[in-house]
Write a protein that holds these residues in place. Structure first.
Motif, PDB file in Angstrom:
ATOM      1  N   PRO A  87       0.800  -1.234   0.000  1.00 56.52           N
ATOM      2  CA  PRO A  87       0.000   0.000   0.000  1.00 56.52           C
ATOM      3  C   PRO A  87       0.829   1.279   0.000  1.00 56.52           C
ATOM      4  CG  PRO A  87      -0.204  -1.172   2.085  1.00 56.52           C
ATOM      5  CD  PRO A  87       0.535  -2.074   1.172  1.00 56.52           C
ATOM      6  N   HIS A  88       2.063   1.218   0.507  1.00 56.19           N
ATOM      7  CA  HIS A  88       2.965   2.361   0.508  1.00 56.19           C
ATOM      8  C   HIS A  88       4.385   1.829   0.342  1.00 56.19           C
ATOM      9  CE1 HIS A  88      -0.260   4.999   1.879  1.00 56.19           C
ATOM     10  NE2 HIS A  88      -0.548   4.104   2.813  1.00 56.19           N
ATOM     11  N   PRO A  89       5.312   2.668  -0.094  1.00 54.16           N
ATOM     12  CA  PRO A  89       6.711   2.209  -0.186  1.00 54.16           C
ATOM     13  C   PRO A  89       7.194   1.646   1.145  1.00 54.16           C
ATOM     14  CG  PRO A  89       6.465   4.321  -1.279  1.00 54.16           C
ATOM     15  CD  PRO A  89       5.154   4.061  -0.590  1.00 54.16           C
ATOM     16  N   GLY A  90       7.769   0.449   1.100  1.00 48.65           N
ATOM     17  CA  GLY A  90       8.282  -0.201   2.302  1.00 48.65           C
ATOM     18  C   GLY A  90       7.254  -0.978   3.096  1.00 48.65           C
ATOM     19  N   TRP A  91       5.966  -0.890   2.701  1.00 47.45           N
ATOM     20  CA  TRP A  91       4.914  -1.625   3.392  1.00 47.45           C
ATOM     21  C   TRP A  91       4.644  -2.941   2.663  1.00 47.45           C
ATOM     22  CZ3 TRP A  91       0.360   1.351   5.936  1.00 47.45           C
ATOM     23  CH2 TRP A  91       0.826   2.487   6.601  1.00 47.45           C
ATOM     24  N   VAL A  92       4.407  -3.998   3.431  1.00 48.60           N
ATOM     25  CA  VAL A  92       4.026  -5.296   2.869  1.00 48.60           C
ATOM     26  C   VAL A  92       2.899  -5.857   3.727  1.00 48.60           C
ATOM     27  CG1 VAL A  92       4.768  -7.596   2.179  1.00 48.60           C
ATOM     28  CG2 VAL A  92       6.409  -5.695   2.120  1.00 48.60           C
ATOM     29  N   GLU A  93       1.743  -6.044   3.120  1.00 47.69           N
ATOM     30  CA  GLU A  93       0.585  -6.551   3.860  1.00 47.69           C
ATOM     31  C   GLU A  93       0.007  -7.788   3.186  1.00 47.69           C
ATOM     32  OE1 GLU A  93      -2.403  -3.574   4.423  1.00 47.69           O
ATOM     33  OE2 GLU A  93      -1.164  -2.372   5.772  1.00 47.69           O
ATOM     34  N   GLN A  94      -0.662  -8.588   3.985  1.00 46.20           N
ATOM     35  CA  GLN A  94      -1.442  -9.721   3.477  1.00 46.20           C
ATOM     36  C   GLN A  94      -2.791  -9.733   4.176  1.00 46.20           C
ATOM     37  OE1 GLN A  94       1.906 -12.831   3.886  1.00 46.20           O
ATOM     38  NE2 GLN A  94       1.001 -13.323   1.911  1.00 46.20           N
ATOM     39  N   ASP A  95      -3.732 -10.441   3.575  1.00 49.59           N
ATOM     40  CA  ASP A  95      -5.081 -10.558   4.106  1.00 49.59           C
ATOM     41  C   ASP A  95      -5.139 -11.808   4.981  1.00 49.59           C
ATOM     42  OD1 ASP A  95      -7.810 -11.204   4.476  1.00 49.59           O
ATOM     43  OD2 ASP A  95      -8.374 -10.168   2.641  1.00 49.59           O
ATOM     44  N   ALA A  96      -5.357 -11.630   6.275  1.00 50.89           N
ATOM     45  CA  ALA A  96      -5.381 -12.766   7.200  1.00 50.89           C
ATOM     46  C   ALA A  96      -6.492 -13.745   6.858  1.00 50.89           C
ATOM     47  CB  ALA A  96      -5.535 -12.267   8.640  1.00 50.89           C
ATOM     48  N   GLU A  97      -7.635 -13.239   6.431  1.00 48.94           N
ATOM     49  CA  GLU A  97      -8.730 -14.133   6.061  1.00 48.94           C
ATOM     50  C   GLU A  97      -8.372 -14.953   4.820  1.00 48.94           C
ATOM     51  OE1 GLU A  97     -11.254 -14.963   7.667  1.00 48.94           O
ATOM     52  OE2 GLU A  97     -11.600 -13.367   9.141  1.00 48.94           O
ATOM     53  N   GLU A  98      -7.670 -14.343   3.876  1.00 49.45           N
ATOM     54  CA  GLU A  98      -7.237 -15.098   2.700  1.00 49.45           C
ATOM     55  C   GLU A  98      -6.267 -16.202   3.094  1.00 49.45           C
ATOM     56  OE1 GLU A  98      -4.959 -14.532  -1.614  1.00 49.45           O
ATOM     57  OE2 GLU A  98      -4.941 -12.909  -0.147  1.00 49.45           O
ATOM     58  N   ILE A  99      -5.359 -15.894   4.010  1.00 43.97           N
ATOM     59  CA  ILE A  99      -4.435 -16.920   4.499  1.00 43.97           C
ATOM     60  C   ILE A  99      -5.210 -18.064   5.153  1.00 43.97           C
ATOM     61  CG2 ILE A  99      -2.672 -17.376   6.253  1.00 43.97           C
ATOM     62  CD1 ILE A  99      -1.467 -14.646   5.586  1.00 43.97           C
ATOM     63  N   TRP A 100      -6.165 -17.722   5.992  1.00 40.17           N
ATOM     64  CA  TRP A 100      -6.967 -18.749   6.664  1.00 40.17           C
ATOM     65  C   TRP A 100      -7.727 -19.600   5.656  1.00 40.17           C
ATOM     66  CZ3 TRP A 100      -8.015 -22.197   9.886  1.00 40.17           C
ATOM     67  CH2 TRP A 100      -9.317 -22.615  10.188  1.00 40.17           C
ATOM     68  N   GLN A 101      -8.341 -18.977   4.666  1.00 34.00           N
ATOM     69  CA  GLN A 101      -9.087 -19.740   3.668  1.00 34.00           C
ATOM     70  C   GLN A 101      -8.148 -20.625   2.841  1.00 34.00           C
ATOM     71  OE1 GLN A 101     -12.380 -20.076   3.437  1.00 34.00           O
ATOM     72  NE2 GLN A 101     -12.559 -18.721   5.238  1.00 34.00           N
ATOM     73  N   SER A 102      -6.923 -20.173   2.613  1.00 36.44           N
ATOM     74  CA  SER A 102      -5.968 -21.006   1.869  1.00 36.44           C
ATOM     75  C   SER A 102      -5.602 -22.258   2.658  1.00 36.44           C
ATOM     76  CB  SER A 102      -4.709 -20.199   1.522  1.00 36.44           C
ATOM     77  OG  SER A 102      -3.885 -19.964   2.658  1.00 36.44           O
ATOM     78  N   VAL A 103      -5.514 -22.131   3.976  1.00 36.44           N
ATOM     79  CA  VAL A 103      -5.240 -23.298   4.823  1.00 36.44           C
ATOM     80  C   VAL A 103      -6.406 -24.284   4.749  1.00 36.44           C
ATOM     81  CG1 VAL A 103      -4.942 -24.062   7.216  1.00 36.44           C
ATOM     82  CG2 VAL A 103      -3.661 -22.081   6.354  1.00 36.44           C
ATOM     83  N   LEU A 104      -7.628 -23.781   4.861  1.00 38.03           N
ATOM     84  CA  LEU A 104      -8.797 -24.670   4.749  1.00 38.03           C
ATOM     85  C   LEU A 104      -8.849 -25.348   3.382  1.00 38.03           C
ATOM     86  CD1 LEU A 104     -11.650 -22.596   6.441  1.00 38.03           C
ATOM     87  CD2 LEU A 104     -10.393 -24.545   7.387  1.00 38.03           C
ATOM     88  N   ALA A 105      -8.514 -24.603   2.322  1.00 37.10           N
ATOM     89  CA  ALA A 105      -8.557 -25.169   0.975  1.00 37.10           C
ATOM     90  C   ALA A 105      -7.547 -26.299   0.837  1.00 37.10           C
ATOM     91  CB  ALA A 105      -8.283 -24.084  -0.061  1.00 37.10           C
ATOM     92  N   VAL A 106      -6.361 -26.129   1.405  1.00 36.39           N
ATOM     93  CA  VAL A 106      -5.346 -27.186   1.351  1.00 36.39           C
ATOM     94  C   VAL A 106      -5.817 -28.417   2.112  1.00 36.39           C
ATOM     95  CG1 VAL A 106      -3.089 -27.805   2.285  1.00 36.39           C
ATOM     96  CG2 VAL A 106      -3.329 -25.755   0.892  1.00 36.39           C
ATOM     97  N   ILE A 107      -6.386 -28.213   3.295  1.00 37.18           N
ATOM     98  CA  ILE A 107      -6.891 -29.343   4.075  1.00 37.18           C
ATOM     99  C   ILE A 107      -7.961 -30.094   3.298  1.00 37.18           C
ATOM    100  CG2 ILE A 107      -8.201 -29.970   6.148  1.00 37.18           C
ATOM    101  CD1 ILE A 107      -6.771 -27.662   7.592  1.00 37.18           C
ATOM    102  N   ASP A 108      -8.852 -29.360   2.650  1.00 34.57           N
ATOM    103  CA  ASP A 108      -9.961 -29.994   1.934  1.00 34.57           C
ATOM    104  C   ASP A 108      -9.504 -30.734   0.677  1.00 34.57           C
ATOM    105  OD1 ASP A 108     -11.752 -29.098   3.811  1.00 34.57           O
ATOM    106  OD2 ASP A 108     -12.360 -27.324   2.666  1.00 34.57           O
ATOM    107  N   GLN A 109      -8.353 -30.362   0.121  1.00 32.34           N
ATOM    108  CA  GLN A 109      -7.875 -30.991  -1.113  1.00 32.34           C
ATOM    109  C   GLN A 109      -7.139 -32.304  -0.870  1.00 32.34           C
ATOM    110  OE1 GLN A 109      -5.627 -28.305  -3.689  1.00 32.34           O
ATOM    111  NE2 GLN A 109      -6.964 -26.601  -3.099  1.00 32.34           N
ATOM    112  N   LEU A 110      -6.828 -32.614   0.390  1.00 33.87           N
ATOM    113  CA  LEU A 110      -6.013 -33.788   0.686  1.00 33.87           C
ATOM    114  C   LEU A 110      -6.783 -34.784   1.553  1.00 33.87           C
ATOM    115  CD1 LEU A 110      -2.641 -31.968   1.388  1.00 33.87           C
ATOM    116  CD2 LEU A 110      -3.215 -33.352  -0.621  1.00 33.87           C
ATOM    117  N   PRO A 111      -6.406 -36.080   1.484  1.00 33.58           N
ATOM    118  CA  PRO A 111      -7.072 -37.085   2.321  1.00 33.58           C
ATOM    119  C   PRO A 111      -6.925 -36.776   3.803  1.00 33.58           C
ATOM    120  CG  PRO A 111      -5.746 -38.123   0.603  1.00 33.58           C
ATOM    121  CD  PRO A 111      -5.402 -36.664   0.581  1.00 33.58           C
ATOM    122  N   ALA A 112      -7.884 -37.227   4.585  1.00 31.19           N
ATOM    123  CA  ALA A 112      -7.852 -36.980   6.028  1.00 31.19           C
ATOM    124  C   ALA A 112      -6.640 -37.669   6.654  1.00 31.19           C
ATOM    125  CB  ALA A 112      -9.137 -37.472   6.673  1.00 31.19           C
TER     126      ALA A 112
END
Length: 440
Positions: free
Chosen positions: A37-62
């Protein structure tokens, strides 16, 4: 016992299902975005990270158990109804906050083993809390464990990267919390790496490790992990000047390491590829047998270890009218290897183990062996962080195959190339107040 190892990194969340014998049975990967968003700033979306974890879990066998490795130092605060942006480990916005505390740096380093630098979490957490003390504050492991299991806990090695953990007591330090303005009660419970972190859908979360620590566990010896940035980590009970002294993991006993963190490795390669307008940088770099004196110093947000100079600027030194795109591409690869060497030069190594996505580049690995002057043993698996935490969850480290690159240049050539790199770094750091007097 099958273990689903989730490796939550800066650019993606990966899942690796590991069998009883340590073999990989299945893989999944979901990309995650960064924004600037600004020079020197680096951000990520915590909800996107969380959803990516759920997506990985759902793609693999239990699995029978879940293990988590995660990007370190990135900070987030949340409550039951909202969550802040993630301030990434590369983010430099709190450099002025660190400068205001500079007189306390000896005290901070003595308690934590770390430099007073915006890469680490404390000043990020202070910014995100914004004076409130009614929210949870933590690193990515704590956020994901809370979302997965409902337990508010962090792993000890991750906690050691915050500037808030006392490296001797291995507990949150009240004086450090007061210094950085992070209320002690906002922080999670600290647990040993294999303590257990609750369960998700009835599956126990058996182990947690920070990503670079997990790779060290998997290798069992000095290693370099090549990611967006890089980590060179060597088991050691003693501190080394210019390097972080950190807790690698805690099981029945505490294991310590020294580490150098590089802010731009794959990030430097990606930047050069975008700048040159090519999709794949290595074929272009191979067209140039040398850089002909060109050096890229990718200090996009300053320099990390061993310099810890946030005032350093990115430079390309040695340009002439005859400089070619191929030489620039090769200089990007050399910049990664030189930065690793700046850390390796501080410790005595007979060999270096390597992992991470950029180790797929044979050019980079040969450059690393040449410039470091030691053999480089490269993991044949790209998922050493995931495999390391899977091994911990399963009860112990397992040997895995490597391929080896040996130095192919003379000591004289190595020294000459390293000196030329050091000259380029000095140019990068000319704006640094601590160097101005000596460089005029």
């Amino acid at each position: 016992m099958t273990v689903l190892a989730i490796d939550q990194g800066t650019s993606s969340t990966k899942g690796v299902l590991v069998g009883d014998d340590g073999a990989v049975l299945a893989r999944a990967s979901v990309p995650v975005k960064c924004c600037y968003p600004h020079p020197g700033w680096v951000e990520q979306d915590a909800e996107e990270i969380w959803q990516s974890v759920l997506a990985v879990i759902d793609q693999l066998p239990a699995p029978d158990a879940i293990a988590l490795s995660n990007q370190r130092e990135s900070a987030v605060v949340w409550d039951d109804t909202s969550v802040s942006p993630v301030i990434g480990w590369q983010d430099a916005r709190t450099a002025p906050d660190c400068d205001r505390l500079r007189e306390h740096e000896p005290f901070v380093r003595a308690r934590t083993g770390l430099a007073l630098d915006p890469m680490f979490s404390a000043t990020k957490l202070h910014r995100l809390l914004g004076g409130r003390d009614d929210r949870r504050a933590g690193t990515i492991d704590a956020f994901l464990v809370h979302r997965l299991t409902g337990e508010f806990a962090t792993e000890a090695g991750n906690a050691s990267r915050t500037l808030l953990l006392n490296l001797e007591t291995l507990e949150w330090d009240p004086e450090l919390c007061e210094l950085f303005g992070v209320p002690l009660h906002t922080l999670p419970e600290i647990r040993r790496s294999d303590a257990g972190f609750g369960s998700h859908r009835g599956v126990p979360v058996a182990a947690v490790l920070a990503d670079s620590h997990a790779a060290l566990y998997a290798h069992g010896a000095a290693k370099a992990t090549y990611g967006t940035g890089s980590s060179v980590m060597v088991p050691s009970d003693s501190a080394v000047d210019g390097l972080a002294h950190t807790l690698a993991w805690r099981t029945d006993s505490a294991v310590y390491a020294v580490e150098g963190n590089i802010l731009a490795s794959a990030a430097a390669l990606d930047w050069m590829a975008r700048t040159l307008g090519v999709e794949h940088l290595e074929p272009l770099a191979r067209q140039a047998p040398t850089t002909d004196g060109v050096h890229l110093v990718p200090a996009f947000g300053g320099l990390g270890a061993p310099h810890w100079d946030r005032d350093a600027s990115g430079v390309i030194a040695g340009l002439t009218l005859g400089t070619t795109p191929a030489q620039l591409a090769r200089a990007a690869f050399e910049s990664v290897a030189h930065q690793i060497c700046d850390i390796v030069d501080r410790v005595e190594l007979d060999a270096l183990h390597a992992d991470g996505g950029a180790t797929a580049s044979e050019l980079l690995m040969q450059l690393q062996a040449d410039l470091a002057g030691v053999p480089v043993h490269v993991s044949t698996s790209p998922e050493m962080s995931a495999l390391g935490v899977a091994d911990l969850a399963a009860g112990g480290r397992r040997e895995r195959p490597t391929r080896t690159f040996v130095p192919a240049i003379s000591d004289d050539e190595r020294h000459a190339r390293r000196e030329a790199w050091h000259a380029a770094v000095r140019r990068s750091r000319m704006a640094s107040p601590e160097l101005e007097g000596s460089l005029r």
